[in-house]
Design a protein around this motif. Structure first.
Motif, short mmCIF file in Angstrom:
data_model
loop_
_atom_site.label_atom_id
_atom_site.label_comp_id
_atom_site.label_asym_id
_atom_site.label_seq_id
_atom_site.Cartn_x
_atom_site.Cartn_y
_atom_site.Cartn_z
N ILE A 1 10.83 -18.68 4.78
CA ILE A 1 11.41 -17.40 4.38
C ILE A 1 12.90 -17.56 4.10
CG2 ILE A 1 11.83 -15.02 5.06
CD1 ILE A 1 9.32 -15.21 6.82
N GLU A 2 13.26 -17.51 2.85
CA GLU A 2 14.68 -17.60 2.47
C GLU A 2 15.36 -16.24 2.56
OE1 GLU A 2 17.46 -19.41 -1.13
OE2 GLU A 2 15.28 -19.44 -1.30
N LYS A 3 14.63 -15.19 2.14
CA LYS A 3 15.20 -13.85 2.16
C LYS A 3 14.05 -12.84 2.17
CE LYS A 3 18.75 -13.33 -0.51
NZ LYS A 3 19.61 -13.09 -1.72
N ILE A 4 14.31 -11.67 2.75
CA ILE A 4 13.33 -10.59 2.78
C ILE A 4 13.91 -9.39 2.03
CG2 ILE A 4 12.09 -8.95 4.24
CD1 ILE A 4 12.21 -11.12 6.46
N TYR A 5 13.09 -8.82 1.15
CA TYR A 5 13.49 -7.61 0.43
C TYR A 5 12.64 -6.43 0.91
CZ TYR A 5 16.38 -10.16 -2.90
OH TYR A 5 17.38 -10.92 -3.48
N GLN B 1 0.80 -1.22 0.00
CA GLN B 1 0.00 0.00 0.00
C GLN B 1 0.84 1.27 0.00
OE1 GLN B 1 -3.37 -0.03 -0.30
NE2 GLN B 1 -3.15 -2.24 -0.55
N ASN B 2 2.05 1.20 0.53
CA ASN B 2 2.91 2.38 0.59
C ASN B 2 4.36 1.92 0.53
OD1 ASN B 2 3.52 1.45 3.27
ND2 ASN B 2 1.63 2.43 3.96
N THR B 3 5.27 2.81 0.86
CA THR B 3 6.69 2.44 0.77
C THR B 3 7.15 1.57 1.93
OG1 THR B 3 7.34 4.47 1.94
CG2 THR B 3 7.23 4.57 -0.46
N GLU B 4 6.26 1.27 2.87
CA GLU B 4 6.62 0.44 4.02
C GLU B 4 6.14 -0.99 3.80
OE1 GLU B 4 5.32 2.39 7.56
OE2 GLU B 4 6.42 4.22 7.10
N GLY B 5 6.44 -1.52 2.63
CA GLY B 5 6.11 -2.90 2.32
C GLY B 5 7.38 -3.72 2.21
N LEU B 6 7.21 -5.01 2.05
CA LEU B 6 8.36 -5.90 1.87
C LEU B 6 7.93 -7.13 1.07
CD1 LEU B 6 7.70 -8.20 4.22
CD2 LEU B 6 8.66 -6.46 5.70
N ALA B 7 8.92 -7.90 0.67
CA ALA B 7 8.66 -9.10 -0.13
C ALA B 7 9.40 -10.29 0.48
CB ALA B 7 9.08 -8.90 -1.57
N ILE B 8 8.71 -11.40 0.58
CA ILE B 8 9.32 -12.65 1.02
C ILE B 8 9.73 -13.44 -0.21
CG2 ILE B 8 8.88 -14.87 2.14
CD1 ILE B 8 6.80 -13.41 3.89
N GLN B 9 10.99 -13.85 -0.26
CA GLN B 9 11.46 -14.71 -1.35
C GLN B 9 11.67 -16.11 -0.80
OE1 GLN B 9 15.09 -13.61 -3.65
NE2 GLN B 9 15.64 -15.74 -3.31
N THR B 10 11.18 -17.09 -1.54
CA THR B 10 11.38 -18.49 -1.15
C THR B 10 11.35 -19.35 -2.41
OG1 THR B 10 10.65 -20.22 0.40
CG2 THR B 10 8.92 -18.97 -0.71
N THR B 11 11.20 -20.65 -2.25
CA THR B 11 11.06 -21.56 -3.38
C THR B 11 9.86 -22.46 -3.14
OG1 THR B 11 12.44 -23.29 -2.39
CG2 THR B 11 13.56 -21.60 -3.74
N ILE B 12 9.40 -23.12 -4.18
CA ILE B 12 8.27 -24.04 -4.03
C ILE B 12 8.62 -25.16 -3.05
CG2 ILE B 12 6.92 -25.80 -5.25
CD1 ILE B 12 6.89 -23.93 -7.67
N GLY B 13 9.84 -25.67 -3.13
CA GLY B 13 10.26 -26.75 -2.23
C GLY B 13 10.25 -26.32 -0.78
#
Length: 233
Positions: A192-196, A102-114
């Motif tokens: 959660i492998e990595k957070i951006y 919604q704003n600049t205070e968001g993040l993304a979780i990176q992972t894999t299907i496995g």
């Protein structure tokens, strides 16, 4: 727990990278509860979610002519199916940042299907299925209705940019009341492998996220979005 089935399809490679874009409040709720929120299927913004394509509806009307309960079942079934949406992409998506934070205070979780499959093994009360969404022309194409995943793995072609993977849980036999959704246990360290951090966020925000994650007992790798890399001239 994650359950494998031949009725729904996934990329063959368990190392396929997937993402979940979300606001800080939802992320913190996930960390505090150590659970993954799954939305009730009829609560999505897309009003077509969990509905029929026109050719499928024509077939169902023929069946419902002699068996009205058949159509009533599918109408009410949307209230008993929960979904968690993920995005397939080897890289970050600028469009996903725009749409799902919604704003600049968001993040993304990176992972894999496995990793996602293994993370869901912690949940013992309900079954989760993971499948890839099919994007079709709802005016022309037929959606098969021969299993419980119908029609929750189909969306209109206009949503094709989402490249969506879904966790689906059918609660119709559990007798559990679902309001807006359902939380399921999940191994967050596996999931959660990595957070951006949002590409337009300030440095203080990244420091805040790092501090909050640490205080809650997690040790995720946290990076600023690759979309905010230095410009080379």
């Amino acid at each position: 727990m994650y359950v494998n089935t031949s009725n729904i399809t996934l990329p063959d490679d368990d190392n396929t990278v997937i993402w979940k874009y979300l606001d800080l409040s939802k992320f913190l709720d996930m960390l505090l509860s150590r659970q993954l929120f799954m939305s009730r299927s009829d609560k999505f913004e897309d009003q077509y979610e969990g509905t029929f394509s026109e050719p499928t509806f024509e077939e169902i009307k023929k069946i419902a002519a002699d068996n009205p309960e058949f159509l009533d079942f599918y109408k009410s079934h949307r209230e008993k199916v929960t979904i968690s949406s993920w995005h397939i992409n080897e890289y970050e998506s600028f469009a996903m940042w725009q749409i799902f934070t919604q704003n600049t205070e968001g993040l993304a979780i990176q992972t894999t299907i496995g990793r996602l499959k293994r993370a869901l093994e912690k949940e013992k009360k309900t079954e989760q299925f993971i499948g890839e969404v099919n994007y079709i022309d709802y005016k022309k194409e037929f959606i098969p209705f021969d299993d419980n995943f119908f029609p929750f793995l189909f969306k209109r072609k206009s949503f094709q940019y989402e490249r969506e993977i879904r966790i689906i849980s059918d609660m119709s036999k559990k007798g559990i009341r679902i309001d807006n959704g359902l939380k399921v246990d999940v191994d967050l360290d596996e999931m959660i492998e990595k957070i951006y951090i949002h590409p337009k966020s300030e440095n203080w925000y990244k420091k805040l996220v790092i501090e909050l994650v640490s205080k809650l007992g997690f040790d995720f790798k946290i990076e600023k979005s690759d979309l905010e890399s230095d410009i080379l001239i």
